[in-house]
Design an enzyme around this catalytic site. Sequence first.
Site, PDB file in Angstrom:
ATOM      1  N   LYS A  13      39.225  27.527   4.974  1.00  0.00           N
ATOM      2  CA  LYS A  13      38.972  26.283   5.725  1.00  0.00           C
ATOM      3  C   LYS A  13      40.286  25.539   5.772  1.00  0.00           C
ATOM      4  O   LYS A  13      40.598  24.891   6.786  1.00  0.00           O
ATOM      5  CB  LYS A  13      37.921  25.552   5.048  1.00  0.00           C
ATOM      6  N   ARG A  88      28.561  19.430   2.450  1.00  0.00           N
ATOM      7  CA  ARG A  88      28.224  20.481   1.552  1.00  0.00           C
ATOM      8  C   ARG A  88      26.807  20.764   1.183  1.00  0.00           C
ATOM      9  O   ARG A  88      26.384  21.626   0.407  1.00  0.00           O
ATOM     10  CB  ARG A  88      29.045  20.301   0.398  1.00  0.00           C
ATOM     11  N   ARG A 127      46.013  31.996  -4.842  1.00  0.00           N
ATOM     12  CA  ARG A 127      46.189  30.694  -4.268  1.00  0.00           C
ATOM     13  C   ARG A 127      47.421  30.149  -5.607  1.00  0.00           C
ATOM     14  O   ARG A 127      47.073  29.854  -6.648  1.00  0.00           O
ATOM     15  CB  ARG A 127      45.131  30.044  -3.868  1.00  0.00           C
ATOM     16  N   ARG A 160      45.343  26.104  -9.388  1.00  0.00           N
ATOM     17  CA  ARG A 160      44.306  24.927  -9.440  1.00  0.00           C
ATOM     18  C   ARG A 160      43.306  25.207 -10.544  1.00  0.00           C
ATOM     19  O   ARG A 160      42.811  26.509 -10.907  1.00  0.00           O
ATOM     20  CB  ARG A 160      43.372  25.125  -8.163  1.00  0.00           C
ATOM     21  N   ARG A 171      31.549  28.669  -8.319  1.00  0.00           N
ATOM     22  CA  ARG A 171      31.550  27.772  -7.229  1.00  0.00           C
ATOM     23  C   ARG A 171      30.940  28.581  -5.957  1.00  0.00           C
ATOM     24  O   ARG A 171      30.378  28.093  -5.184  1.00  0.00           O
ATOM     25  CB  ARG A 171      32.997  27.796  -6.810  1.00  0.00           C
TER      26      ARG A 171
HETATM   27  P1  AP5 Z   1      42.301  27.934   1.505  1.00  0.00           P
HETATM   28  O1  AP5 Z   1      42.708  27.449   2.948  1.00  0.00           O
HETATM   29  O2  AP5 Z   1      42.863  27.021   0.483  1.00  0.00           O
HETATM   30  O3  AP5 Z   1      40.818  28.028   1.379  1.00  0.00           O
HETATM   31  P2  AP5 Z   1      39.419  27.055   1.276  1.00  0.00           P
HETATM   32  O4  AP5 Z   1      38.407  27.707   2.378  1.00  0.00           O
HETATM   33  O5  AP5 Z   1      40.043  25.643   1.715  1.00  0.00           O
HETATM   34  O6  AP5 Z   1      39.155  27.012   0.022  1.00  0.00           O
HETATM   35  P3  AP5 Z   1      38.947  26.002  -1.155  1.00  0.00           P
HETATM   36  O7  AP5 Z   1      38.680  26.797  -2.325  1.00  0.00           O
HETATM   37  O8  AP5 Z   1      39.646  24.813  -1.276  1.00  0.00           O
HETATM   38  O9  AP5 Z   1      37.399  25.418  -0.632  1.00  0.00           O
HETATM   39  P4  AP5 Z   1      36.498  24.805  -1.654  1.00  0.00           P
HETATM   40  O10 AP5 Z   1      35.597  24.360  -0.422  1.00  0.00           O
HETATM   41  O11 AP5 Z   1      35.716  25.535  -2.708  1.00  0.00           O
HETATM   42  O12 AP5 Z   1      37.412  23.884  -2.339  1.00  0.00           O
HETATM   43  P5  AP5 Z   1      37.370  22.119  -2.139  1.00  0.00           P
HETATM   44  O13 AP5 Z   1      38.992  21.820  -2.413  1.00  0.00           O
HETATM   45  O14 AP5 Z   1      36.871  21.673  -0.646  1.00  0.00           O
HETATM   46  O15 AP5 Z   1      42.578  29.461   1.348  1.00  0.00           O
HETATM   47  C1  AP5 Z   1      42.726  30.044   0.193  1.00  0.00           C
HETATM   48  C2  AP5 Z   1      43.940  31.064  -0.248  1.00  0.00           C
HETATM   49  O16 AP5 Z   1      43.809  31.976   0.680  1.00  0.00           O
HETATM   50  C3  AP5 Z   1      45.005  30.172  -0.196  1.00  0.00           C
HETATM   51  O17 AP5 Z   1      46.171  30.762  -0.783  1.00  0.00           O
HETATM   52  C4  AP5 Z   1      45.676  30.747   1.395  1.00  0.00           C
HETATM   53  O18 AP5 Z   1      47.075  30.326   1.462  1.00  0.00           O
HETATM   54  C5  AP5 Z   1      45.055  31.961   1.542  1.00  0.00           C
HETATM   55  N1  AP5 Z   1      44.493  32.272   3.060  1.00  0.00           N
HETATM   56  C6  AP5 Z   1      43.859  31.398   3.773  1.00  0.00           C
HETATM   57  N2  AP5 Z   1      43.569  32.162   4.770  1.00  0.00           N
HETATM   58  C7  AP5 Z   1      44.062  33.314   4.725  1.00  0.00           C
HETATM   59  C8  AP5 Z   1      43.932  34.724   5.578  1.00  0.00           C
HETATM   60  N3  AP5 Z   1      43.373  34.345   6.717  1.00  0.00           N
HETATM   61  N4  AP5 Z   1      44.564  35.779   5.010  1.00  0.00           N
HETATM   62  C9  AP5 Z   1      45.158  35.760   3.815  1.00  0.00           C
HETATM   63  N5  AP5 Z   1      45.316  34.651   3.028  1.00  0.00           N
HETATM   64  C10 AP5 Z   1      44.674  33.499   3.447  1.00  0.00           C
HETATM   65  O19 AP5 Z   1      36.459  21.628  -3.319  1.00  0.00           O
HETATM   66  C11 AP5 Z   1      36.990  21.629  -4.867  1.00  0.00           C
HETATM   67  C12 AP5 Z   1      36.039  20.957  -5.588  1.00  0.00           C
HETATM   68  O20 AP5 Z   1      35.716  19.707  -5.020  1.00  0.00           O
HETATM   69  C13 AP5 Z   1      34.420  21.563  -5.411  1.00  0.00           C
HETATM   70  O21 AP5 Z   1      34.140  22.596  -6.157  1.00  0.00           O
HETATM   71  C14 AP5 Z   1      33.524  20.241  -5.660  1.00  0.00           C
HETATM   72  O22 AP5 Z   1      33.454  20.083  -7.148  1.00  0.00           O
HETATM   73  C15 AP5 Z   1      34.275  19.140  -5.095  1.00  0.00           C
HETATM   74  N6  AP5 Z   1      33.871  18.822  -3.782  1.00  0.00           N
HETATM   75  C16 AP5 Z   1      34.694  18.828  -2.632  1.00  0.00           C
HETATM   76  N7  AP5 Z   1      34.181  18.404  -1.388  1.00  0.00           N
HETATM   77  C17 AP5 Z   1      32.800  18.214  -1.851  1.00  0.00           C
HETATM   78  C18 AP5 Z   1      31.565  17.700  -1.348  1.00  0.00           C
HETATM   79  N8  AP5 Z   1      31.659  17.645   0.281  1.00  0.00           N
HETATM   80  N9  AP5 Z   1      30.545  17.567  -1.907  1.00  0.00           N
HETATM   81  C19 AP5 Z   1      30.544  17.733  -3.374  1.00  0.00           C
HETATM   82  N10 AP5 Z   1      31.718  18.064  -3.944  1.00  0.00           N
HETATM   83  C20 AP5 Z   1      32.680  18.340  -3.202  1.00  0.00           C
END
Ligand code: AP5
Length: 222
Positions: A13, A88, A127, A160, A171
Amino acid sequence: MVTIFLGPPGVGKGTQAKRFADDRGWAHVSTGDLLRQARREGTPLGRQAQAFMDAGELVPDELILGLVREHLDALGSAARVIFDGFPRTVPQAEGLNDLLAGLSRQVDAVVLFEADDETLIKRIAGRRSCPHCDRVYNVHFTPPAREGVCDACGHALTHRADDQADTVRRRLEVYRELTEPLIGYYEMEGPRPVRIDAERPVADVQAALGRALDAHPGGGGS
Ligand code: AP5
């Protein structure tokens, strides 16, 4: 145009949201990035969020909605915006509808990125992130030019804290339990999610996303 990027951890995403927003001049609001920034700066929100994030749990809805409210106010009414990783939970989706209604706006598109758990786990394990500018790499798929060093700002890359195997398992459970119900919510309430096969390489996913949003009423254009 208000667009939501929905999907499990590691599906890509953030990668797609950054590319799309950079290409088209849209605003990109990632609640994960905002929370990590708050932690780095040691703000009260960052301190409150830390334990939830480290455990792979969601940060409470009221904290997240407060954070998004501040951002929406700062963006103004004209901005085209991608919400990445928000909402979420169903209460967050309802809270977003209320916030947008107050600005005479609405959610225009929901994009659902889909990939197998095996793919998600491999992507998360590979990552590496820059703690300084939040740029994201992958040792398997998109490595930096110099191992362990951010191409953009030269800082050392890190894995991370919430990307450790146990936390990733939690997660994924939290996603199934609390976030996946949003798919049914948007199927019922609209806008109907547009599904993107995110198993493919980054450029192919990017092209599919561009086609999907360009075909959408409201348009994906810049
Ligand atoms: P990446 O693009 O980083 O993936 P992502 O979907 O953004 O993954 P996240 O793990 O960041 O999502 P998340 O929703 O769990 O975490 P967030 O930071 O929002 O890609 C992943 C890897 O794959 C990278 O290395 C990339 O280079 C690679 N890649 C991407 N696409 C590829 C492809 N097509 N082919 C090959 N490689 C690829 O949240 C973290 C924490 O914050 C949560 O656990 C929670 O505690 C809190 N939080 C955040 N938002 C909320 C909310 N709205 N409500 C409550 N808690 C929240």
